[in-house]
Design a protein around this motif. Sequence first.
Motif, PDB file in Angstrom:
ATOM      1  N   LEU A 137      29.802  36.672 -86.057  1.00 45.15           N
ATOM      2  CA  LEU A 137      29.824  38.270 -86.288  1.00 45.15           C
ATOM      3  C   LEU A 137      29.400  38.674 -87.492  1.00 45.15           C
ATOM      4  N   GLU A 138      29.573  37.971 -88.736  1.00 44.70           N
ATOM      5  CA  GLU A 138      29.239  38.322 -90.086  1.00 44.70           C
ATOM      6  C   GLU A 138      28.690  36.984 -90.750  1.00 44.70           C
ATOM      7  N   THR A 139      27.183  37.327 -91.307  1.00 45.36           N
ATOM      8  CA  THR A 139      26.729  36.328 -92.336  1.00 45.36           C
ATOM      9  C   THR A 139      26.845  37.006 -93.702  1.00 45.36           C
ATOM     10  N   ALA A 140      27.125  36.251 -94.729  1.00 47.58           N
ATOM     11  CA  ALA A 140      27.500  36.800 -95.930  1.00 47.58           C
ATOM     12  C   ALA A 140      26.342  36.168 -96.974  1.00 47.58           C
ATOM     13  N   LEU A 141      25.695  36.933 -97.843  1.00 47.97           N
ATOM     14  CA  LEU A 141      24.928  36.608 -98.977  1.00 47.97           C
ATOM     15  C   LEU A 141      25.267  37.118-100.050  1.00 47.97           C
ATOM     16  N   TYR A 142      25.494  36.430-101.383  1.00 50.45           N
ATOM     17  CA  TYR A 142      25.629  37.113-102.497  1.00 50.45           C
ATOM     18  C   TYR A 142      24.538  37.036-103.388  1.00 50.45           C
ATOM     19  N   ALA A 143      24.381  38.376-103.938  1.00 50.89           N
ATOM     20  CA  ALA A 143      23.181  38.592-104.891  1.00 50.89           C
ATOM     21  C   ALA A 143      23.560  38.981-106.274  1.00 50.89           C
ATOM     22  N   ASP A 146      13.565  47.908 -97.621  1.00 53.96           N
ATOM     23  CA  ASP A 146      11.980  47.980 -97.707  1.00 53.96           C
ATOM     24  C   ASP A 146      11.241  47.025 -96.783  1.00 53.96           C
ATOM     25  N   ILE A 147      11.577  45.655 -96.775  1.00 51.87           N
ATOM     26  CA  ILE A 147      10.717  44.558 -96.387  1.00 51.87           C
ATOM     27  C   ILE A 147      11.165  44.281 -95.046  1.00 51.87           C
ATOM     28  N   MET A 148      12.408  44.124 -95.075  1.00 53.89           N
ATOM     29  CA  MET A 148      13.210  43.637 -93.562  1.00 53.89           C
ATOM     30  C   MET A 148      13.399  44.730 -92.608  1.00 53.89           C
ATOM     31  N   GLY A 149      13.526  45.776 -93.003  1.00 49.26           N
ATOM     32  CA  GLY A 149      13.508  47.053 -92.243  1.00 49.26           C
ATOM     33  C   GLY A 149      14.947  47.262 -91.828  1.00 49.26           C
ATOM     34  N   LEU A 150      15.901  46.926 -92.733  1.00 47.11           N
ATOM     35  CA  LEU A 150      17.473  47.173 -92.205  1.00 47.11           C
ATOM     36  C   LEU A 150      17.988  48.280 -92.807  1.00 47.11           C
ATOM     37  N   GLN A 151      18.711  48.840 -92.142  1.00 46.52           N
ATOM     38  CA  GLN A 151      19.539  50.172 -92.448  1.00 46.52           C
ATOM     39  C   GLN A 151      21.018  50.001 -92.674  1.00 46.52           C
ATOM     40  N   ALA A 156      22.181  43.311 -84.938  1.00 45.01           N
ATOM     41  CA  ALA A 156      22.051  43.187 -83.463  1.00 45.01           C
ATOM     42  C   ALA A 156      23.449  43.691 -82.883  1.00 45.01           C
ATOM     43  N   PRO A 157      23.739  43.955 -81.630  1.00 45.87           N
ATOM     44  CA  PRO A 157      24.918  44.202 -81.153  1.00 45.87           C
ATOM     45  C   PRO A 157      26.058  42.839 -81.592  1.00 45.87           C
ATOM     46  N   ALA A 158      26.857  43.212 -82.386  1.00 50.25           N
ATOM     47  CA  ALA A 158      28.135  42.366 -82.963  1.00 50.25           C
ATOM     48  C   ALA A 158      27.424  41.349 -83.609  1.00 50.25           C
ATOM     49  N   GLN A 159      26.475  41.741 -84.628  1.00 49.70           N
ATOM     50  CA  GLN A 159      26.048  40.762 -85.573  1.00 49.70           C
ATOM     51  C   GLN A 159      25.556  41.587 -86.820  1.00 49.70           C
ATOM     52  N   VAL A 160      26.230  41.311 -87.829  1.00 46.13           N
ATOM     53  CA  VAL A 160      26.270  42.038 -89.067  1.00 46.13           C
ATOM     54  C   VAL A 160      25.880  40.883 -90.334  1.00 46.13           C
ATOM     55  N   LEU A 161      24.902  41.557 -91.270  1.00 45.25           N
ATOM     56  CA  LEU A 161      24.597  40.814 -92.575  1.00 45.25           C
ATOM     57  C   LEU A 161      25.253  41.400 -93.470  1.00 45.25           C
ATOM     58  N   ALA A 166      16.622  36.109 -85.445  1.00 46.52           N
ATOM     59  CA  ALA A 166      15.895  36.130 -84.323  1.00 46.52           C
ATOM     60  C   ALA A 166      14.893  36.952 -84.256  1.00 46.52           C
ATOM     61  N   ILE A 167      13.707  36.716 -83.624  1.00 51.00           N
ATOM     62  CA  ILE A 167      12.576  37.567 -83.456  1.00 51.00           C
ATOM     63  C   ILE A 167      11.925  37.255 -81.877  1.00 51.00           C
ATOM     64  N   ALA A 168      11.184  38.282 -81.323  1.00 54.14           N
ATOM     65  CA  ALA A 168      10.584  38.092 -80.257  1.00 54.14           C
ATOM     66  C   ALA A 168       9.224  37.328 -80.738  1.00 54.14           C
ATOM     67  N   ALA A 169       8.963  36.317 -79.653  1.00 54.11           N
ATOM     68  CA  ALA A 169       7.658  35.524 -79.982  1.00 54.11           C
ATOM     69  C   ALA A 169       6.423  36.385 -80.131  1.00 54.11           C
TER      70      ALA A 169
END
Length: 141
Positions: free
Chosen positions: A12-18, A30-35, A49-54, A87-90
Amino acid sequence: MTRIAPKLQGVLETALYAADLLRARRFYEDIMGLQPMTADSRLVAYAIAPAQVLLLFQAGATGGTVTLPGGTIPGHDGVGRVHFAFAIAADDLPKWEAHLHTCGVHIEGRTAWPQGGHSLYFRDPDQHLVELATPGLWRNY
């Protein structure tokens, strides 16, 4: 006695520390296009994506237990460079490569996988290794 764990439904979640949360936000927005779904001084959450959170956390700001009206979140933190993949489309792989080039993001590696998938590797501002992967990387993807 055999112990069988209940079925997991996904990650469900992936965590990064900045080190600098505002700098990390600029990269992922700005680069990855996330909101952002939610944001404050210690955390930003992005729907991938559905049920996936960064989750992006301000490094060092999550060590203590957080008390919320519904319960508590135990302290956590992470250090060092980590790796994760989107994950991205080919068909989008060349578009991503061109976009990253336009944004001045250095692509550190490319891999063609035996099952047919392809990956691009680059770093975010905290030197986490970001991978963009097409189907065919794993047996289940």
